[in-house]
Design a protein around this motif. Sequence first.
Motif, PDB file in Angstrom:
ATOM      1  N   ASP A  35      27.158  70.494  29.812  1.00 19.19           N
ATOM      2  CA  ASP A  35      25.838  70.284  29.245  1.00 19.19           C
ATOM      3  C   ASP A  35      25.031  71.556  29.397  1.00 19.19           C
ATOM      4  O   ASP A  35      25.410  72.455  30.147  1.00 19.19           O
ATOM      5  N   SER A  36      23.915  71.581  28.692  1.00 17.71           N
ATOM      6  CA  SER A  36      23.027  72.731  28.788  1.00 17.71           C
ATOM      7  C   SER A  36      22.137  72.584  30.011  1.00 17.71           C
ATOM      8  O   SER A  36      21.744  71.467  30.389  1.00 17.71           O
ATOM      9  N   ARG A  37      21.812  73.694  30.611  1.00 18.90           N
ATOM     10  CA  ARG A  37      20.959  73.653  31.799  1.00 18.90           C
ATOM     11  C   ARG A  37      19.583  73.120  31.422  1.00 18.90           C
ATOM     12  O   ARG A  37      19.018  73.495  30.383  1.00 18.90           O
ATOM     13  N   ASN A  38      19.038  72.258  32.257  1.00 13.65           N
ATOM     14  CA  ASN A  38      17.740  71.664  31.952  1.00 13.65           C
ATOM     15  C   ASN A  38      17.028  71.275  33.232  1.00 13.65           C
ATOM     16  O   ASN A  38      17.644  71.056  34.279  1.00 13.65           O
ATOM     17  N   ILE A  39      15.698  71.179  33.141  1.00 15.13           N
ATOM     18  CA  ILE A  39      14.883  70.958  34.337  1.00 15.13           C
ATOM     19  C   ILE A  39      15.088  69.561  34.912  1.00 15.13           C
ATOM     20  O   ILE A  39      14.895  69.344  36.114  1.00 15.13           O
ATOM     21  N   THR A  40      15.498  68.591  34.083  1.00 16.24           N
ATOM     22  CA  THR A  40      15.718  67.235  34.592  1.00 16.24           C
ATOM     23  C   THR A  40      16.916  67.198  35.532  1.00 16.24           C
ATOM     24  O   THR A  40      16.833  66.708  36.664  1.00 16.24           O
ATOM     25  N   TYR A  41      18.055  67.731  35.067  1.00 14.23           N
ATOM     26  CA  TYR A  41      19.249  67.757  35.910  1.00 14.23           C
ATOM     27  C   TYR A  41      19.031  68.629  37.143  1.00 14.23           C
ATOM     28  O   TYR A  41      19.573  68.353  38.212  1.00 14.23           O
TER      29      TYR A  41
ATOM     30  N   PHE B   7      20.617  79.316  25.655  1.00  9.85           N
ATOM     31  CA  PHE B   7      20.668  78.319  26.718  1.00  9.85           C
ATOM     32  C   PHE B   7      21.948  78.505  27.528  1.00  9.85           C
ATOM     33  O   PHE B   7      22.968  78.929  26.995  1.00  9.85           O
ATOM     34  N   GLU B   8      21.880  78.156  28.787  1.00  4.51           N
ATOM     35  CA  GLU B   8      23.055  78.227  29.638  1.00  4.51           C
ATOM     36  C   GLU B   8      23.819  76.913  29.553  1.00  4.51           C
ATOM     37  O   GLU B   8      23.245  75.831  29.698  1.00  4.51           O
ATOM     38  N   SER B   9      25.116  77.009  29.315  1.00  2.00           N
ATOM     39  CA  SER B   9      25.969  75.833  29.234  1.00  2.00           C
ATOM     40  C   SER B   9      26.921  75.833  30.427  1.00  2.00           C
ATOM     41  O   SER B   9      27.431  76.879  30.821  1.00  2.00           O
ATOM     42  N   GLY B  10      27.129  74.651  30.990  1.00  2.00           N
ATOM     43  CA  GLY B  10      28.017  74.602  32.140  1.00  2.00           C
ATOM     44  C   GLY B  10      28.132  73.219  32.734  1.00  2.00           C
ATOM     45  O   GLY B  10      28.101  72.227  32.013  1.00  2.00           O
TER      46      GLY B  10
END
Length: 254
Positions: free
Chosen positions: A91-97, A210-213
Motif C-alpha cells: 500500500d501507499s504510505r499514509n498518515i492513518t497507517y 508516493f511511497e509504496s511498500g
Amino acid sequence: MTVGLLISILLSNTPVWAERPACGVNFRTSVNESPPLYFPPEAGGTPRGITIDIIEELKKRTGCEFTVTSMNRSRTAHSLQYSSIDLALLDSRNITYDKYAKFILLRPSARKFLVNLKNPPANPPSVQELMNNPKYKFILQPGSRIFFKPDEVTKLEKEKRLITMPNLPQCFKKLKDTENAVFASQGTLITYYLGDHPEFTLVDDKENVFESGAYYVPRKGIQAGIALVEKALAEIAKDGTLNKIVKKYQRVPK
C-alpha cells in the motif's frame, strides 16, 4: 570414510531450501483487495496478483510463512490499530497507517489520474487545472484520500467535489457514467485500468510521488522475521523481480 568426507557429502546433498534463513514466523498478512494487486481465487483455484507473487518471493527468500487475507483500506487500518494482523502488503504510505504501524519502503510510486472527458483535448489538463477547475469531480473509495495532499482534500471537501463510492468497481462505473469525473491512484493501478478503458484521459502527476511498500505492527517475536522481510523487499526491488511481477499483470489498452 573420514568424518570430514562424510560431512562434505551431506552438505552437498542438502536441499536449497535448507539454506534459507530460519525465520520461524507466520505473518498474519493483509493484501489490498483490488486488482491487479489481488485477484480472488476462481472455483478450485488459488488467488493471484502482484501481492501474491511478491509473497511467494518472500517465502523463498526468507523462509517465513504468510497467512493472507484480502481487505479494503478501512478494514486494514482497523486491523493494524488492533494488531489483528502483523503485515500489510502492499500500500501507499499514509498518515492513518502511520499511527498504528511501521513502514517498509518498497519503491516510490507516481500519482496518476484518469479523467472522463467527452471530447478529450490534444493536450490533457494539468494536475493544477484538475484541482482548481470546479467542473472536475473526484471519485474515490473509502481510505483513498491517501492519494491527495491535505490541502487538496480540504479544498475539494469545501467545494463539495468528492464523490465516495463503496469499492473500486463502483468507482470505475461512476467514472464511466460521469463526465469530467476524475479518479486518482498510484501508477500501477491506473495503468492496469487504462488497459480496459482507453477512452479515459491519462494525467501524469510529475511532482507528487508516493511511497509504496509494507506496514508491520511491532510485536514480540517477529522482529527477526521483519528484518528478513525488509531485506528481501529491498532485493526484490533492486534485482528487477518487482518490475517483472508488475509487468506480468499490466494490460495493453484495447
